[in-house]
Each structure stands twice: as structure tokens, then as C-alpha cells.
Design a protein around this motif. Structure first.
Motif, mmCIF file in Angstrom:
data_model
loop_
_atom_site.group_PDB
_atom_site.id
_atom_site.type_symbol
_atom_site.label_atom_id
_atom_site.label_comp_id
_atom_site.label_asym_id
_atom_site.label_seq_id
_atom_site.Cartn_x
_atom_site.Cartn_y
_atom_site.Cartn_z
ATOM 1 N N PRO A 22 0.815 -1.206 0.000
ATOM 2 C CA PRO A 22 0.000 0.000 0.000
ATOM 3 C C PRO A 22 0.846 1.251 0.000
ATOM 4 C CG PRO A 22 -0.009 -1.042 2.165
ATOM 5 C CD PRO A 22 0.713 -1.967 1.248
ATOM 6 N N SER A 23 0.364 2.294 -0.640
ATOM 7 C CA SER A 23 1.060 3.569 -0.667
ATOM 8 C C SER A 23 0.572 4.444 0.468
ATOM 9 C CB SER A 23 0.813 4.266 -2.004
ATOM 10 O OG SER A 23 -0.554 4.574 -2.139
ATOM 11 N N ARG A 24 1.228 5.587 0.647
ATOM 12 C CA ARG A 24 0.885 6.458 1.770
ATOM 13 C C ARG A 24 -0.553 6.928 1.710
ATOM 14 N NH1 ARG A 24 5.582 8.360 -0.054
ATOM 15 N NH2 ARG A 24 4.596 10.214 -0.930
ATOM 16 N N ARG A 25 -1.081 7.134 0.508
ATOM 17 C CA ARG A 25 -2.454 7.665 0.430
ATOM 18 C C ARG A 25 -3.464 6.668 0.969
ATOM 19 N NH1 ARG A 25 -1.085 6.420 -4.821
ATOM 20 N NH2 ARG A 25 -2.340 4.820 -5.855
ATOM 21 N N HIS A 26 -3.088 5.379 1.027
ATOM 22 C CA HIS A 26 -4.027 4.387 1.543
ATOM 23 C C HIS A 26 -4.181 4.467 3.053
ATOM 24 C CE1 HIS A 26 -3.038 1.881 -2.250
ATOM 25 N NE2 HIS A 26 -4.117 2.577 -2.433
ATOM 26 N N PHE A 27 -3.254 5.147 3.735
ATOM 27 C CA PHE A 27 -3.325 5.163 5.187
ATOM 28 C C PHE A 27 -4.561 5.899 5.686
ATOM 29 C CE2 PHE A 27 0.266 3.014 4.857
ATOM 30 C CZ PHE A 27 1.500 3.647 4.910
ATOM 31 N N ASP A 96 -3.467 -5.730 2.909
ATOM 32 C CA ASP A 96 -4.037 -4.794 3.877
ATOM 33 C C ASP A 96 -3.163 -4.615 5.111
ATOM 34 O OD1 ASP A 96 -6.401 -4.373 2.401
ATOM 35 O OD2 ASP A 96 -7.310 -6.190 3.231
ATOM 36 N N THR A 99 -1.362 -1.056 5.897
ATOM 37 C CA THR A 99 -2.441 -0.105 6.165
ATOM 38 C C THR A 99 -3.049 -0.350 7.540
ATOM 39 O OG1 THR A 99 -2.974 -0.053 3.817
ATOM 40 C CG2 THR A 99 -4.635 0.804 5.323
ATOM 41 N N THR A 100 -3.287 -1.617 7.856
ATOM 42 C CA THR A 100 -3.899 -1.965 9.134
ATOM 43 C C THR A 100 -3.004 -1.582 10.302
ATOM 44 O OG1 THR A 100 -5.057 -3.802 8.063
ATOM 45 C CG2 THR A 100 -4.942 -3.836 10.461
ATOM 46 N N VAL A 103 -3.276 2.355 10.541
ATOM 47 C CA VAL A 103 -4.592 2.882 10.911
ATOM 48 C C VAL A 103 -4.953 2.490 12.337
ATOM 49 C CG1 VAL A 103 -7.055 2.805 10.394
ATOM 50 C CG2 VAL A 103 -5.398 2.962 8.538
ATOM 51 N N TRP A 120 9.241 -2.753 5.548
ATOM 52 C CA TRP A 120 8.491 -1.664 6.160
ATOM 53 C C TRP A 120 9.088 -1.192 7.487
ATOM 54 C CZ3 TRP A 120 3.522 -5.092 5.961
ATOM 55 C CH2 TRP A 120 3.133 -5.279 4.623
#
Length: 460
Positions: A22-27, A96, A99-100, A103, A120
Motif C-alpha cells: 500500500p502507498s501512503r495515500r491508503h493510510f 491490507d 495499512t492496518t 490505521v 516496512w
């Protein structure tokens, strides 16, 4: 983690080998709603008082199939033998996972124990998610694992967790295709690699490729970025500088790797649009560089034809050079937000460092036994030799795993600076632009340097 096989011949699960992450915008997206739970646990988080045990949560991507079941075994064993501290596992699909982590952390709902892809780690450390390993655990990790595994689980020289799955890269080759081309064995140098690629390439009378000599593929990270970095490491190069603030791929080593791949495509020995996960098992690719997880899938998929598969170290630019290849992996670490870090680290030590009798009496750690049971490896070379020699697990007794095990001694971990995931995505796009003729070698190197430098140097 360790791919299983599917009827279509592709890896059944995903990991960094199948996605750029995932990219930063998905956060900013909402937390995935379906968290899958497994393992025995108390029904709620307790205080640790008698009759009210502490319940640690472990969040991973072991969401289904053999990996979910493999983790259930040791977790259930722990819960059955420990009254005061229980462990509850939760899982999301790999796509996911990052991101998970982010978030849930922002929402104050982070799990006690996290199972990240080591790429990561720099980002998670910069975001204040991962807790450094206590001194005694850091010493245990440094003592018990290969240097590559320790490096992958470290950021800025500090260890942040216990390595779990570790994947090294080597050269898969089809013995039959090499033999039919008059070659006595796998290539040892880049010159031999090119010669073997051109000699094994076959076309029909209309010019259509029947067999690729060397499988460059835009299908996933494993065959785009992964094999490019394995070749780069074998040439003595690196993707990111030692201080993590710039890319180092625009170098003689990087130029040599991009030049090699450009020639293979230009001369028709490689067809990047072909999915090597289907083409290699069907005898349509003679050679490809990939990670050790693939052996289990190939064995299941190919049946008796698996006898044609061989594995050798990544060829060197020149004979007699020092070996190097790529290492990727995962680790288990403790969240900075955990209310019970001491108990979390103790569970991780029990799972990853405590030796116990297992398959056919082999003495190894529970995590090593778990990984071998699904056809994977850990960074504990002593465990791997014990377990593979004992004849247990999906990959035991397979000589094709030996080069991956040997590579633990000289593999180089992926750089895990804070911008590493995006840097990897940018590198992949530029490699594909090179392969498809959109950029020359010099242009691809120059654009990669500019884009990646901007990413890894930014303030997170």
C-alpha cells in the motif's frame, strides 16, 4: 509468506513477492472490517490478576490456509501451558497489512505483537510503531540468526524483532532445456548466463517465442525488483546508500545489471510480458531468478516433471568473485503501545528461540518448525539443517533448497529505510520501462536516481 499452489499455477497467497504494498495515500482509508481470529484465548483483555489473564493480540497476514493452521499449533500450545498470559491471533490479507498497522495505531487500537514485512521496518520505526528489542532479546537474535536476517530485522543498527520467514534468491533452471541446448550445467557467470539464455531460446517458424532463455517478467516484485536486486548484489552493488538517504543504483554495477537485462530483451531471450509462474513450470522458460518459497509450489504443480528443476547460486559477473544475493523476510516485534511488552517479548522468545523436539525428534525452534512445515525457511541455519535433514516438512530432503540455505551466509537484506516501499515501487516502474523499450539504460538509471533520491530523502 510461503506460497501454496493454485490450479492456475500461480502462487496462492500474497506477500511482497506479489504486490508492491500500500502507498501512503491508503493510510487514510478505513480499517479493513474483517479481522480473522484463530488460536485459543481468553474472551477479553485481562489485567493479569488471578483468574483474569493478560491477553496479548498478535496481528499478521496468516489469514487462511496452511499458514493460519501452522500458527494455530504453537499458539494453542502456549495457551494450554500458560495460565497468566494468553495469546489471541488476528489476521488480514497481506495487501491490507501495512495499512492496518498504521490505521490501528492512529486509532489507539494497535495489536501487542506485529508481524511486518521487513521492508516496512524503517517506516514503522519512524512512525513510532515498533519497540526496540530489549538487550537480552537483541543479543539472542544476533547470536541465533544469519547476518542477513538480523539486518532485515534491524533499523539504524538496533534490532526490532525476531526474524520469521527469510527468503534468499537463487537461479532456477530447467535441466532438460539446458541439456537439449548442449549445456552441461547451470551458468556460473553472466557471460555464461547470456550464452545459455540465447542457446535455450526457441521460436516457431513464424518467429513466435516457444521458450524464453531467461525469464524476465513484469508480473510481480519477485521477478522484477527481486531478481534485479539479486543480480545487483552479485555485482557488488546496492540499491540504497549506506546512510539510507540516496539511491546507489546509478553506478557501474547498476549499469551492468540494466545492460544485461536490456540485451536479453533486445535479443529476444526474454519476454517481460510472459507470466513466469505459468511459463517456467510448463517448460517455456529455461532459467529465472526467484526466491526459495517457489520450490514447494513447483513441486506440487509439476509432479514428476519437477525432476527437471535445478537450483544454483545467482551467477557472478566474473568467475571467482565474491557471492552475494538478495534476502527478504518478515519478523515478529512488539508494539510501542502494548501495555504488556515484557510478556510479549517472553512469548516471542518462547516461539522463536526456545528449542523443542519436533519432527522425527529434530530439536529446533517452534518458528523454524512452523516455516519448514509449509515449505519455507527461517534465518536460523542450524535449525534449517536439522529440520531439512530430519526429513520433515514440505521441503525436507529436496536438494533444491540447499542453495537457498547456503545463501543465508552471504545474502544482503533489502534496504528498509522509511521510504523503502515507495522506492521499491519506483524502481519497479523504471525497470519495466527499460524492458519495454520506453527508456534506455542511462535514462532508466537517471530517472530512478532522481525519483528514489527524492523519496528516501524526504522528511517523514
Amino acid at each position: 509468506m510461503t506460497p501454496g499452489s493454485r490450479s492456475d499455477g500461480l502462487p496462492a497467497r500474497r506477500s511482497p513477492r506479489r504486490t508492491t504494498g500500500p502507498s501512503r495515500r491508503h493510510f487514510a482509508l478505513a480499517l479493513p472490517t474483517a479481522l480473522l481470529a484463530s488460536g485459543c484465548a481468553a474472551p477479553h483483555r485481562g489485567t493479569g490478576r488471578p483468574g483474569d489473564p493478560i491477553v496479548l493480540t498478535l496481528l499478521s497476514h496468516y489469514a487462511s490456509g496452511e499458514l493460519k493452521e501452522a500458527l494455530r499449533g504453537p499458539v494453542d500450545e502456549w495457551n494450554a501451558t500458560h495460565d497468566r498470559v494468553k495469546v489471541r491471533t488476528k489476521a488480514v490479507e497481506f495487501t491490507d497489512l501495512l495499512t492496518t498497522f498504521m490505521v490501528r495505531q492512529a486509532a489507539g487500537q494497535g495489536a501487542d505483537i506485529l508481524h511486518p514485512y521487513c521492508l516496512w521496518n524503517g517506516q514503522l520505526v519512524r512512525a513510532g510503531v515498533l519497540r526496540p528489542a530489549p538487550a537480552e532479546h537483541a543479543e539472542e537474535i544476533r547470536r541465533g540468526y544469519s547476518a542477513a536476517a538480523v539486518g532485515a530485522a534491524s533499523v539504524g543498527g538496533r534490532v526490532y524483532g525476531y526474524p520469521t520467514e527469510v527468503q534468499t534468491y537463487a537461479l532456477y533452471y530447467n535441466k532438460r532445456l539446458l541439456r537439449e541446448a548442449g549445456l552441461g550445467g547451470p551458468p556460473r557467470t553472466w557471460r555464461e548466463l547470456e550464452e545459455a539464455a540465447y542457446r535455450t531460446t526457441r521460436r516457431d517458424r513464424y518467429g513466435n517465442t516457444l521458450v524464453q532463455g531467461f525469464g524476465l517478467s513484469t508480473y510481480d516484485d519477485s521477478t522484477t525488483v527481486g531478481q534485479t536486486l539479486a543480480l545487483l548484489n552479485s555485482a557488488g552493488g546496492t540499491f540504497v546508500s549506506a546512510d539510507g538517504r540516496s539511491t546507489a543504483i546509478d553506478s557501474p554495477a547498476g549499469r551492468a545489471v540494466f545492460g544485461l537485462e536490456h540485451r536479453l530483451v533486445a535479443k529476444g531471450a526474454s519476454s517481460p510480458g510472459v507470466n513466469v509462474y505459468r511459463a517456467f513450470p510448463s517448460g517455456q522458460v529455461a532459467m529465472v531468478i526467484s526466491a526459495g518459497w517457489w520450490t514447494g509450489s513447483l513441486k506440487t504443480l509439476m509432479g514428476k516433471d519437477y525432476r527437471d528443476v535445478g537450483v544454483a547460486p545467482v551467477p557472478l559477473p566474473e568467475a571467482g568473485g565474491e557471492r552475494a544475493t538478495l534476502c527478504t523476510g518478515f519478523m515478529l516485534g512488539v508494539n510501542t503501545a502494548s501495555a504488556h511488552p515484557r510478556e510479549a517479548w517472553e512469548f516471542l522468545r518462547w516461539l522463536n528461540a526456545e528449542k523443542t523436539g519436533g519432527t522425527r525428534g529434530a530439536v529446533a525452534t517452534r518458528m523454524s518448525a512452523l516455516q519448514v512445515s509449509v515449505g519455507s525457511l527461517t534465518g536460523r541455519a542450524d535449525d534449517m539443517r536439522t529440520l531439512l535433514g530430519a526429513g520433515g516438512g514440505n521441503g525436507a530432503g529436496d536438494p533444491n533448497l540447499r542453495p537457498f540455505l547456503d545463501a543465508l551466509a552471504y545474502a544482503v537484506p533489502e534496504p528498509n529505510v522509511p521510504g523503502a516501499q515507495q522506492a521499491k515501487s519506483l524502481l519497479r516502474k523504471n525497470i519495466e520501462a527499460l524492458w519495454t523499450g520506453q527508456r534506455s539504460v542511462e535514462e532508466a538509471l537517471r530517472v530512478t536516481r532522481r525519483q528514489v533520491d527524492q523519496e528516501v530523502a524526504r522528511t517523514w
